[in-house]
Design a protein around this motif. Structure first.
Motif, PDB file in Angstrom:
ATOM      1  N   ARG A 256       0.836  -1.202   0.000  1.00 53.13           N
ATOM      2  CA  ARG A 256       0.000   0.000   0.000  1.00 53.13           C
ATOM      3  C   ARG A 256       0.871   1.253   0.000  1.00 53.13           C
ATOM      4  NH1 ARG A 256      -5.441  -0.810   1.147  1.00 53.13           N
ATOM      5  NH2 ARG A 256      -5.654   1.293   0.379  1.00 53.13           N
ATOM      6  N   LEU A 260       0.094   0.988  -4.337  1.00 48.78           N
ATOM      7  CA  LEU A 260      -0.836   0.030  -4.925  1.00 48.78           C
ATOM      8  C   LEU A 260      -2.186   0.129  -4.214  1.00 48.78           C
ATOM      9  CD1 LEU A 260       1.930  -1.119  -5.900  1.00 48.78           C
ATOM     10  CD2 LEU A 260       0.903  -3.379  -5.758  1.00 48.78           C
ATOM     11  N   THR A 261      -3.254  -0.136  -4.967  1.00 49.96           N
ATOM     12  CA  THR A 261      -4.570  -0.139  -4.326  1.00 49.96           C
ATOM     13  C   THR A 261      -4.725  -1.445  -3.555  1.00 49.96           C
ATOM     14  OG1 THR A 261      -5.654  -1.279  -6.146  1.00 49.96           O
ATOM     15  CG2 THR A 261      -5.541   1.118  -6.280  1.00 49.96           C
ATOM     16  N   TRP A 263      -6.876  -3.854  -4.029  1.00 50.61           N
ATOM     17  CA  TRP A 263      -7.011  -4.990  -4.945  1.00 50.61           C
ATOM     18  C   TRP A 263      -5.671  -5.390  -5.532  1.00 50.61           C
ATOM     19  CZ3 TRP A 263     -10.220  -8.675  -5.396  1.00 50.61           C
ATOM     20  CH2 TRP A 263     -11.587  -8.491  -5.104  1.00 50.61           C
ATOM     21  N   GLN A 264      -4.874  -4.345  -5.948  1.00 52.45           N
ATOM     22  CA  GLN A 264      -3.568  -4.650  -6.540  1.00 52.45           C
ATOM     23  C   GLN A 264      -2.665  -5.324  -5.519  1.00 52.45           C
ATOM     24  OE1 GLN A 264      -2.690  -0.646  -7.807  1.00 52.45           O
ATOM     25  NE2 GLN A 264      -2.783  -1.230  -9.977  1.00 52.45           N
ATOM     26  N   SER A 265      -2.639  -4.799  -4.288  1.00 47.96           N
ATOM     27  CA  SER A 265      -1.763  -5.385  -3.265  1.00 47.96           C
ATOM     28  C   SER A 265      -2.181  -6.822  -2.999  1.00 47.96           C
ATOM     29  CB  SER A 265      -1.826  -4.606  -1.956  1.00 47.96           C
ATOM     30  OG  SER A 265      -2.035  -3.254  -2.196  1.00 47.96           O
ATOM     31  N   ARG A 267      -3.883  -8.885  -4.996  1.00 51.57           N
ATOM     32  CA  ARG A 267      -3.709  -9.765  -6.141  1.00 51.57           C
ATOM     33  C   ARG A 267      -2.229 -10.036  -6.426  1.00 51.57           C
ATOM     34  NH1 ARG A 267      -3.689  -8.992 -11.635  1.00 51.57           N
ATOM     35  NH2 ARG A 267      -3.755  -6.749 -11.403  1.00 51.57           N
ATOM     36  N   LEU A 268      -1.396  -9.002  -6.290  1.00 52.29           N
ATOM     37  CA  LEU A 268       0.000  -9.130  -6.717  1.00 52.29           C
ATOM     38  C   LEU A 268       0.937  -9.520  -5.586  1.00 52.29           C
ATOM     39  CD1 LEU A 268       0.051  -5.947  -8.968  1.00 52.29           C
ATOM     40  CD2 LEU A 268      -0.137  -8.324  -9.731  1.00 52.29           C
TER      41      LEU A 268
END
Lengths: 357, 314
Positions: A256, A260-261, A263-265, A267-268
């Motif tokens: 974060r 990263l948002t 969802w991105q954090s 998912r990735l």
């Protein structure tokens, strides 16, 4: 007594007579184990191999002194493997089985753990379903005529393949700080895990059609597939949740902080690590699920276990249920034992690669 | 910050609206479907006469004039009976197998391991169907198979020499404890499958107790049996209790496989009720309520035991 012995057998004569009988006791136990093993194995081998009848008719098998009637299995093999599927078209479920098994094998090889694998699954399953159901120059075969091993395999792979994304969503939902997803996910997971699979299947075939549009006949196999998928999803969700709990919170904070948002954090960063942790748990769930798909016998669908059961009920071949169950038992045993072994191998391999990292 | 919060609240509200709309659509369909079949929701049917027989009533009174409600109650008693006996036997058998799997004798370990692997790698339903078919193809009581003195296996089920010795009178056995073929098959399959699970739990828990504990006990002059009984198992028990509770819950859930062999457990009877009355929604609700509360009850009981163990043994 060796110092590395991990266990302590129950109190035996040793306590009374001192340490000298350790060898005697050990010998007695060995003898006992051999007697037990032999008392099961010797009659079984006699029955299954020595006295067995490999060719002939039911009448030949019913002669005195004949052991296993494998002629029955040879005779019924097409039915046990493919159920009521039209005889001339049996190459289709056979090919579909090969496609699905290849996908399973590819998924088990870590070299294939690439993005294309997901595409391969979608294409492969589409081909398998097309082969089974027909259309596009193939004769249509309604799902009522599908049966045997392809059904067991299909319920397992689609159930696990669909259950995993569902399980991930449920696990994320359950850990969410927002009340709505948390409550929904918790309710779904707890209710599905709290009731037997039989109840989930009944719910799928008796109640779900009532709640869908009026006048539409919903395919029973599809309903069963949906039921087992939700069932797998609920169990996978708890495994994923366990994995998510083991990922340190600072991973999320760091992602974060990088901008990263959520969802991105997730998912990735968080999910890949969490899923890696729970691979061994997935494999044991998968093995259990493969066996649990046999419960669709109860709602009258024809998986491998049901075709075997029905084959044994053929009036012309009455009395050979043991052969039928031993045969499908072997199929289940081979599948489960292989995948379990694979799980152990993978766990060791991953432990090594983690240590290196 | 407040903009983000508002967006969040809006998102929640939207999701809620979508879910509510789907729910409404499902409820509406259900209502239309029920109307079409001339059914209405409600539990009055529970008072109507069932018009079916129940083979195994756990010794309770039941005839077709009795209500569906009573039939379901008998199903519940049957489920409870097989679950309680099955759970107790699985734990006892699993304990023995688990300890034997840790024996220093390789042959003994191998035999037990083979049995456990066989159970773990075949579906429980396969075992159940096999046992049921085998029991049904047994000879009549007159030529009953006698695996142990006083134990009789016939197409009428299993007779055990408890309380008094079973004797053949006419066409069936009198005395002893008689189990119907369905009950015996169900109990057998559940116990074999779950004892294998319990043995893994027991083995894991005993291995989890530090090796030094055994060494210390032996150094104090305890025999290996005593060390196991007074030092290792009490500690292992704490680790295994929650897992044993889970196994018992899963055994209770698996007892619903009874429906496959015609043993009148609560699921079989609810299924018959749904087929006869068309009240599938209500019967499903009862089924879910029964298992959820049963799961919770077993879990709560085991948890309380676990808490006590921690207090006493701590």
């Amino acid at each position: 007594m060796s110092a590395t012995a991990t266990a302590i057998p129950a109190r035996g004569p040793r306590r009374v007579l001192g340490g000298t009988l350790a060898n005697f006791r050990s010998a007695t136990l060995t003898a006992l184990a051999i007697v037990i093993a032999a008392s099961v194995l010797v009659p079984f081998v006699r029955w299954a191999l020595i006295d067995a009848r490999w060719k002939g008719t039911a009448a030949d098998c019913r002669t005195e002194g004949v052991g296993a009637c494998w002629a029955f299995i040879t005779h019924k093999l097409p039915f046990i493997m493919f159920g009521l599927y039209p005889a001339v078209e049996r190459w289709r479920p056979a090919l579909a089985t090969v496609v699905m098994l290849s996908l399973v094998i590819a998924t088990m090889l870590p070299i294939c753990w690439r993005r294309w694998l997901i595409g391969a699954w979608i294409v492969g399953l589409a081909i398998a379903l097309w082969l089974m159901g027909g259309g596009l120059s193939l004769t249509r075969v309604p799902t009522q005529e599908w049966g045997g091993f392809p059904i067991t395999l299909m319920l397992t792979v689609i159930g696990l393949g669909g259950g995993l994304p569902l399980g991930i969503l449920l696990a994320l939902g359950r850990r969410s700080q927002l009340p709505l997803p948390r409550l929904t996910a918790t309710a779904v997971v707890e209710v599905v895990r709290g009731v037997p699979l039989v109840a989930v299947l009944y719910l799928a075939v008796l109640v779900v059609p009532l709640a869908l549009s009026t006048g539409v006949e919903v395919d029973k196999l599809l309903l069963a597939q949906a039921g087992v998928t939700v069932f797998a999803g609920a169990y996978l969700a708890e495994a994923v949740r366990g994995g998510l709990q083991m990922v340190p919170a600072r991973r999320m904070d760091a992602a974060r902080a990088l901008g990263l948002t959520w969802w991105q954090s997730t998912r990735l960063v968080v999910l890949p690590e969490a899923l890696r942790i729970v691979i061994p748990a997935f494999i044991s769930i998968a093995v259990g699920f493969f066996q649990d798909t046999s419960l669709i016998v109860i709602i009258g669908l024809f998986d491998l276990l049901n075709t075997a059961r029905l084959a044994a009920q053929d009036p012309a071949w009455l009395g050979f249920h043991t052969e039928a169950y031993v045969f499908v038992g072997l199929v289940y045993f081979a599948g489960s034992a292989l995948v379990s072994r694979y799980g152990l191998w993978l766990e060791r391999r991953m432990a090594v690669s983690t240590r290196r990292a | 910050m407040s903009v983000r919060w508002n967006a969040r609240a809006l998102g929640q509200a939207l999701t809620f609206a979508v879910i509510a709309a789907i729910m409404w659509w499902l409820a509406r369909n259900t209502q239309l479907n029920l109307e079409q079949r001339g059914l209405s929701l409600g539990f009055e049917f529970l008072r109507h006469p069932a018009n079916f027989e129940i083979g195994d009533t756990s010794g309770l009174q039941f005839s077709p004039e009795h209500s569906f409600g009573r039939a379901i109650l008998i199903g519940l008693v049957n489920t409870a009976r097989v679950a309680v006996v099955g759970c107790a036997l699985s734990i006892v058998l699993g304990f023995v197998l688990g300890v034997l799997r840790l024996s220093d004798n390789a042959a003994l370990r191998g035999v037990v391991r083979a049995a456990v692997e066989l159970m773990r790698n075949t579906p429980i339903l396969l075992l159940l169907l096999f046992l049921a078919a085998t029991l049904h193809s047994m000879p009549s009581p007159k030529n009953a198979f006698q695996p142990l003195p006083g134990v009789f296996l016939s197409d009428r089920g299993l007779v055990l020499p408890f309380f008094d010795r079973p004797r053949l009178v006419g066409f069936n056995f009198v005395g002893g404890v008689a189990l119907s073929p369905e009950f015996a098959a169900l109990l057998g399959a559940l116990v074999m499958h779950h004892a294998a699970h319990v043995s893994e739990i027991v083995r894991g828990a005993i291995l989890g107790v530090a090796r030094a504990q055994t060494d210390a006990a032996l150094a104090l002059g305890l025999s290996r049996g005593q060390a196991l009984r007074f030092v290792v198992i009490p500690q292992a028990l704490r680790a295994m209790t929650p897992l044993l509770a889970t196994t018992c819950v899963s055994l209770t859930k698996n007892s619903s496989l009874a429906v496959a062999i015609g043993f009148p457990d609560v699921v079989s009877i609810l299924n018959t009720t749904a087929n006869q009355t068309g009240h599938s929604i209500e019967t499903m609700l009862i089924m879910i309520a029964v298992y959820l509360s049963l799961s919770l009850l077993v879990a709560a009981t085991m948890n309380r035991y676990n808490a006590r163990l921690l207090r006493v043994g701590g």
